[in-house]
Motif scaffolding. Structure first.
Motif, PDB file in Angstrom:
ATOM      1  N   LEU A   1      21.688   3.455 -65.531  1.00 65.54           N
ATOM      2  CA  LEU A   1      20.626   4.235 -66.148  1.00 65.54           C
ATOM      3  C   LEU A   1      19.588   3.347 -66.817  1.00 65.54           C
ATOM      4  O   LEU A   1      19.907   2.443 -67.589  1.00 65.54           O
ATOM      5  N   ASP A   2      18.311   3.608 -66.509  1.00 65.77           N
ATOM      6  CA  ASP A   2      17.198   2.963 -67.201  1.00 65.77           C
ATOM      7  C   ASP A   2      15.989   3.896 -67.127  1.00 65.77           C
ATOM      8  O   ASP A   2      16.103   5.045 -66.681  1.00 65.77           O
ATOM      9  N   ALA A   3      14.846   3.409 -67.549  1.00 61.47           N
ATOM     10  CA  ALA A   3      13.656   4.261 -67.625  1.00 61.47           C
ATOM     11  C   ALA A   3      13.146   4.700 -66.263  1.00 61.47           C
ATOM     12  O   ALA A   3      12.380   5.667 -66.167  1.00 61.47           O
TER      13      ALA A   3
ATOM     14  N   GLY B   1      35.514  10.319 -64.264  1.00 59.91           N
ATOM     15  CA  GLY B   1      35.700   9.340 -65.330  1.00 59.91           C
ATOM     16  C   GLY B   1      35.121   7.970 -65.042  1.00 59.91           C
ATOM     17  O   GLY B   1      35.359   7.029 -65.803  1.00 59.91           O
ATOM     18  N   ALA B   2      34.320   7.863 -63.979  1.00 63.00           N
ATOM     19  CA  ALA B   2      33.890   6.534 -63.545  1.00 63.00           C
ATOM     20  C   ALA B   2      32.383   6.328 -63.506  1.00 63.00           C
ATOM     21  O   ALA B   2      31.922   5.236 -63.183  1.00 63.00           O
ATOM     22  N   LEU B   3      31.595   7.353 -63.851  1.00 59.20           N
ATOM     23  CA  LEU B   3      30.152   7.275 -63.599  1.00 59.20           C
ATOM     24  C   LEU B   3      29.337   7.281 -64.890  1.00 59.20           C
ATOM     25  O   LEU B   3      28.334   7.982 -65.012  1.00 59.20           O
ATOM     26  N   SER B   4      29.743   6.474 -65.843  1.00 64.90           N
ATOM     27  CA  SER B   4      29.015   6.353 -67.107  1.00 64.90           C
ATOM     28  C   SER B   4      27.650   5.702 -66.882  1.00 64.90           C
ATOM     29  O   SER B   4      27.330   5.218 -65.788  1.00 64.90           O
ATOM     30  N   ALA B   5      26.847   5.684 -67.931  1.00 62.65           N
ATOM     31  CA  ALA B   5      25.452   5.258 -67.820  1.00 62.65           C
ATOM     32  C   ALA B   5      25.285   3.828 -67.321  1.00 62.65           C
ATOM     33  O   ALA B   5      24.249   3.480 -66.738  1.00 62.65           O
ATOM     34  N   ASP B   6      26.292   3.003 -67.520  1.00 63.05           N
ATOM     35  CA  ASP B   6      26.202   1.590 -67.116  1.00 63.05           C
ATOM     36  C   ASP B   6      26.691   1.346 -65.698  1.00 63.05           C
ATOM     37  O   ASP B   6      26.778   0.201 -65.260  1.00 63.05           O
ATOM     38  N   GLN B   7      26.994   2.423 -64.958  1.00 65.55           N
ATOM     39  CA  GLN B   7      27.545   2.289 -63.611  1.00 65.55           C
ATOM     40  C   GLN B   7      26.552   2.763 -62.550  1.00 65.55           C
ATOM     41  O   GLN B   7      25.643   3.550 -62.827  1.00 65.55           O
ATOM     42  N   ASP B   8      26.754   2.277 -61.321  1.00 63.60           N
ATOM     43  CA  ASP B   8      26.066   2.837 -60.167  1.00 63.60           C
ATOM     44  C   ASP B   8      27.123   3.402 -59.220  1.00 63.60           C
ATOM     45  O   ASP B   8      28.317   3.331 -59.498  1.00 63.60           O
ATOM     46  N   CYS B   9      26.695   3.962 -58.102  1.00 64.00           N
ATOM     47  CA  CYS B   9      27.636   4.587 -57.168  1.00 64.00           C
ATOM     48  C   CYS B   9      27.193   4.325 -55.737  1.00 64.00           C
ATOM     49  O   CYS B   9      26.008   4.512 -55.393  1.00 64.00           O
ATOM     50  N   TYR B  10      28.123   3.928 -54.931  1.00 64.77           N
ATOM     51  CA  TYR B  10      27.860   3.592 -53.524  1.00 64.77           C
ATOM     52  C   TYR B  10      27.201   4.751 -52.774  1.00 64.77           C
ATOM     53  O   TYR B  10      26.298   4.541 -51.966  1.00 64.77           O
ATOM     54  N   PHE B  11      27.629   5.975 -53.041  1.00 67.82           N
ATOM     55  CA  PHE B  11      27.119   7.132 -52.305  1.00 67.82           C
ATOM     56  C   PHE B  11      25.641   7.388 -52.568  1.00 67.82           C
ATOM     57  O   PHE B  11      24.946   7.983 -51.745  1.00 67.82           O
TER      58      PHE B  11
ATOM     59  N   ASN C   1      20.907  22.610 -71.929  1.00 65.11           N
ATOM     60  CA  ASN C   1      21.506  21.389 -71.386  1.00 65.11           C
ATOM     61  C   ASN C   1      21.764  20.443 -72.549  1.00 65.11           C
ATOM     62  O   ASN C   1      20.849  20.126 -73.316  1.00 65.11           O
ATOM     63  N   LEU C   2      22.992  20.014 -72.709  1.00 64.06           N
ATOM     64  CA  LEU C   2      23.361  19.162 -73.844  1.00 64.06           C
ATOM     65  C   LEU C   2      22.980  17.715 -73.548  1.00 64.06           C
ATOM     66  O   LEU C   2      23.373  17.153 -72.523  1.00 64.06           O
ATOM     67  N   ASP C   3      22.236  17.124 -74.434  1.00 63.83           N
ATOM     68  CA  ASP C   3      21.721  15.770 -74.212  1.00 63.83           C
ATOM     69  C   ASP C   3      22.765  14.730 -74.626  1.00 63.83           C
ATOM     70  O   ASP C   3      22.702  14.175 -75.722  1.00 63.83           O
ATOM     71  N   GLU C   4      23.679  14.464 -73.726  1.00 67.70           N
ATOM     72  CA  GLU C   4      24.698  13.430 -73.969  1.00 67.70           C
ATOM     73  C   GLU C   4      24.270  12.073 -73.421  1.00 67.70           C
ATOM     74  O   GLU C   4      25.036  11.118 -73.449  1.00 67.70           O
ATOM     75  N   LYS C   5      23.037  12.005 -72.899  1.00 69.82           N
ATOM     76  CA  LYS C   5      22.421  10.760 -72.422  1.00 69.82           C
ATOM     77  C   LYS C   5      23.253  10.083 -71.328  1.00 69.82           C
ATOM     78  O   LYS C   5      23.233   8.857 -71.182  1.00 69.82           O
ATOM     79  N   PHE C   6      23.979  10.898 -70.575  1.00 68.67           N
ATOM     80  CA  PHE C   6      24.779  10.407 -69.453  1.00 68.67           C
ATOM     81  C   PHE C   6      25.736   9.291 -69.870  1.00 68.67           C
ATOM     82  O   PHE C   6      26.056   8.398 -69.088  1.00 68.67           O
ATOM     83  N   ALA C   7      26.189   9.355 -71.093  1.00 66.79           N
ATOM     84  CA  ALA C   7      26.995   8.273 -71.651  1.00 66.79           C
ATOM     85  C   ALA C   7      28.305   8.067 -70.913  1.00 66.79           C
ATOM     86  O   ALA C   7      28.743   6.927 -70.706  1.00 66.79           O
ATOM     87  N   TYR C   8      28.950   9.184 -70.480  1.00 69.62           N
ATOM     88  CA  TYR C   8      30.292   9.077 -69.916  1.00 69.62           C
ATOM     89  C   TYR C   8      30.384   9.525 -68.462  1.00 69.62           C
ATOM     90  O   TYR C   8      31.417   9.330 -67.821  1.00 69.62           O
TER      91      TYR C   8
END
Length: 352
Positions: free
Chosen positions: A306-308, A65-75, A331-338
């Motif tokens: 997420l960007d180009a 629940g934490a890795l939406s398109a506007d997020q990054d991840c330390y790992f 593959n369902l194109d949900e654009k990594f929204a959530y």
């Protein structure tokens, strides 16, 4: 000089004792699953499965629940360990629940479902997904640590993989996979597993055997190879008994048929960023084939929002036995929204 040596020895002794106590606390609290464990079926359903009937299955890594398109991840080389707010997690969970409700798959495989974790503000995510599908659910933990002391203070984590279906379930079993990391890191790392679910078929002594998985991501490669071998051994055993077999989830490896669909970017190669290995056709157990698609990517690298320029991959999909006819895979194109994965949906038929 003698006094100095005594003081130095005392300091070293205290430090050694402190380290021993520190490691001892983690050793006492370490999650140590058996190689094979029974898994409870919650909200048991009684749907009857028939061969020859079109069915659907969906796999979705929900990224706790934490890795939406506007997020990054330390790992992945980003900065974030704990998302900025509980509201962000709730928004993502609502969005993914809407997808599950919309798709109405007969079977759902979920990965990275948090039950009690600091990184998702201690929200128990399973009831949320149960409500979205109305199906029975089986939960197998693969990350259960009372406190992760590194990674910028990740803290408590209890998470795992979930299989859901509206059909009656004979049994569900958790199979421990080889652990990729040595002691003491293994005490506070994932204990990855396979979640097997067995569904009886009306008028037959055969079963549909489902295997939900989330294989190793951050080892040097040996772990994924060993885990993949154990997976293939299990699939082969079930198929030889005449059962219908479907394995799916997040393999953290790409698949030979789509290995060139999303090439590594120059930035990924130059900076040695995360790249998946490849499961080849020759790695599959006899009588099995891939069911994967490349219409859109299924996963993104989380080194930045997420960007180009974002590195994309295909690491989610299915492996099916030859007595399972794949009607469609997409593959369902949900654009990594959530989350940092797109769901994969397959329609299939059990051959009569």
């Amino acid at each position: 000089m003698k006094k100095f040596l005594i003081v130095l020895a005392s300091i070293i002794g205290v430090l050694v004792l402190a380290v021993a106590i520190f490691l001892g606390v983690f050793a006492i609290n370490e999650y140590k699953p058996e190689d094979v464990e029974k898994v409870d079926v919650e909200n048991s359903q009684s749907g009857v499965l028939q061969a020859g009937t079109p069915l659907s299955i969906l796999t979705f890594n929900v990224g706790y629940g934490a890795l939406s398109a506007d997020q990054d991840c330390y790992f992945d080389g980003g900065k974030t360990v704990i998302p900025e707010s509980e509201d962000l997690v709730k928004k993502n969970l609502d969005g993914m629940s809407t997808i599950l409700s919309r798709e109405k798959a007969d079977i759902n495989f979920l990965q990275e479902v948090d039950r009690d974790a600091k990184r998702s503000y201690y929200i128990d995510e399973l009831p949320i997904f149960q409500k979205a599908t109305g199906q029975s659910s089986m939960f197998a933990p693969n990350f259960d640590v009372f406190y992760v002391p590194f990674n910028k203070g990740m803290g408590k984590v209890k998470a795992g993989i979930v299989t859901m279906t509206g059909y009656g379930v004979t049994s569900a079993t958790r199979y421990q996979l080889p652990i990729s990391f040595s002691w003491p890191i293994s005490m506070v790392n994932l204990k990855r597993c396979l979640l097997e679910t067995r569904i009886p078929i009306q008028g037959s002594d055969k079963e549909l055997v489902l295997v939900n998985l989330h294989l190793e991501a951050y080892d040097s490669g040996e772990g994924k190879i060993a885990q993949t071998k154990q997976l293939m051994d299990l699939l082969s055993k079930e198929y030889k008994q005449g059962n219908y077999v479907i394995a799916g989830g997040d393999f953290n490896q790409t698949f030979e048929p789509v290995a060139n669909s999303f090439p590594l970017t120059e930035d990924t190669k130059k900076n040695n960023k995360w790249a998946p290995g490849i499961i080849n056709n020759s790695d599959l157990a006899e009588g099995f084939s891939f069911a994967v698609a490349d219409n859109v990517a299924t996963c993104r690298l989380d080194d930045h929002a997420l960007d180009a320029t974002t590195q994309l991959y295909i690491i989610d999909g299915f492996i099916v036995s030859n007595n399972v006819t794949v009607n469609e895979i997409k593959n369902l194109d949900e654009k990594f929204a959530y989350t940092d994965h797109n769901p994969v949906k397959m329609s299939f038929t059990l051959q009569q």
